[in-house]
Design a protein around this motif. Structure first.
Motif, short mmCIF file in Angstrom:
data_model
loop_
_atom_site.label_atom_id
_atom_site.label_comp_id
_atom_site.label_asym_id
_atom_site.label_seq_id
_atom_site.Cartn_x
_atom_site.Cartn_y
_atom_site.Cartn_z
N LEU A 22 -34.49 64.91 13.34
CA LEU A 22 -34.57 63.60 14.00
C LEU A 22 -33.27 62.81 14.05
O LEU A 22 -33.17 61.86 14.82
N TYR A 23 -32.27 63.14 13.24
CA TYR A 23 -31.20 62.17 13.01
C TYR A 23 -29.81 62.59 13.48
O TYR A 23 -28.82 62.08 12.97
N TYR A 46 -25.85 72.15 18.85
CA TYR A 46 -26.35 73.44 18.37
C TYR A 46 -27.32 73.18 17.20
O TYR A 46 -26.90 72.74 16.15
N GLY A 47 -28.60 73.42 17.44
CA GLY A 47 -29.62 73.06 16.46
C GLY A 47 -30.01 71.61 16.66
O GLY A 47 -30.11 70.83 15.73
N CYS A 48 -30.25 71.26 17.91
CA CYS A 48 -30.42 69.86 18.34
C CYS A 48 -31.67 69.19 17.82
O CYS A 48 -31.79 67.95 17.89
N VAL A 82 -21.39 70.68 18.41
CA VAL A 82 -21.83 69.84 17.30
C VAL A 82 -22.96 70.58 16.59
O VAL A 82 -23.91 71.03 17.22
N CYS A 83 -22.83 70.68 15.27
CA CYS A 83 -23.81 71.42 14.47
C CYS A 83 -24.04 70.64 13.18
O CYS A 83 -23.38 70.90 12.17
N THR A 84 -24.95 69.67 13.23
CA THR A 84 -25.17 68.81 12.07
C THR A 84 -26.52 69.10 11.43
O THR A 84 -27.53 69.20 12.12
N ASP A 85 -26.49 69.27 10.12
CA ASP A 85 -27.70 69.55 9.33
C ASP A 85 -28.42 70.79 9.87
O ASP A 85 -29.63 70.77 10.09
N ILE A 114 -22.74 69.73 6.79
CA ILE A 114 -23.50 70.72 6.02
C ILE A 114 -23.87 70.13 4.67
O ILE A 114 -23.00 69.67 3.93
N ALA A 115 -25.14 70.18 4.34
CA ALA A 115 -25.62 69.72 3.04
C ALA A 115 -25.33 70.78 1.98
O ALA A 115 -25.43 71.98 2.25
#
Length: 188
Positions: A22-23, A46-48, A82-85, A114-115
């Protein structure tokens, strides 16, 4: 392989609940700055997930998520990926292919978050949703096989990084780094 069918099904179930992915929009200001810095005219999320980044930034954003119908088609390269989380959710055996995919899709730059901690969510099979919980050094080593790190910002048990794809001789050095790491991992 980017994702197994069984893992895709688990992620489809998570996304179907509407409370996952969601974020991405919380990074919209940083990404807008990167668009300006790199002169990007296209962004691939990427991984939207649920598409919040696309809603925040508009039609410049193309979306890819293998676990969401309609967003699971083969992505095309973009100026800024963009590849977040996302990367901490990748199946460990698929990580090399996913990183190579990100590299192939990144024309100019790639922004990752990346977490490095376990997730608060569990998969339906009981596993933690973060399948890869590793420190910055682990991630830096793998990212350097495909990218030059331009910025690395430690956050609260995660990090953000601005990466540029290796080209020419630098790409050969990245390949050598990867082969060396794999050789040492096989020996231990």
């Amino acid at each position: 392989m980017l994702i197994t069918q069984s893992y895709r099904a688990l992620n489809r179930a998570l996304h179907a609940g509407g409370q996952f992915g969601l974020y991405g929009d919380k990074w919209a200001d940083q990404i807008s700055g990167l668009v300006e810095r790199y002169g990007a005219v296209s962004i691939l999320d990427y991984g939207c997930g649920q598409g919040s980044l696309g809603r925040a930034l508009g039609p410049i954003v193309r979306e890819y998520d293998p676990a969401i119908s309609g967003k699971d088609g083969a992505p095309v390269p973009a100026d800024l990926v963009v590849c977040t989380d996302v990367l901490e959710h990748i199946e460990p055996e698929c990580l090399p292919d996913v990183l190579a995919h990100l590299y192939a899709l990144s024309r100019t730059a790639c922004f990752v978050v990346i977490a490095t901690r376990p997730a608060q969510k569990l998969l339906a099979d009981g596993r933690n949703a973060h399948l890869i919980v590793e420190d910055d050094d682990f991630w830096r080593e793998r990212l350097l096989e495909h990218f030059t790190v331009r910025e690395w910002v430690p956050l609260d048990r995660e990090f953000a990084a601005v990466l540029e794809p290796l080209r020419g001789v630098a790409a050969l050095r990245g390949l050598a780094r990867k082969l060396r790491r794999e050789w040492f991992e096989r020996r231990t």
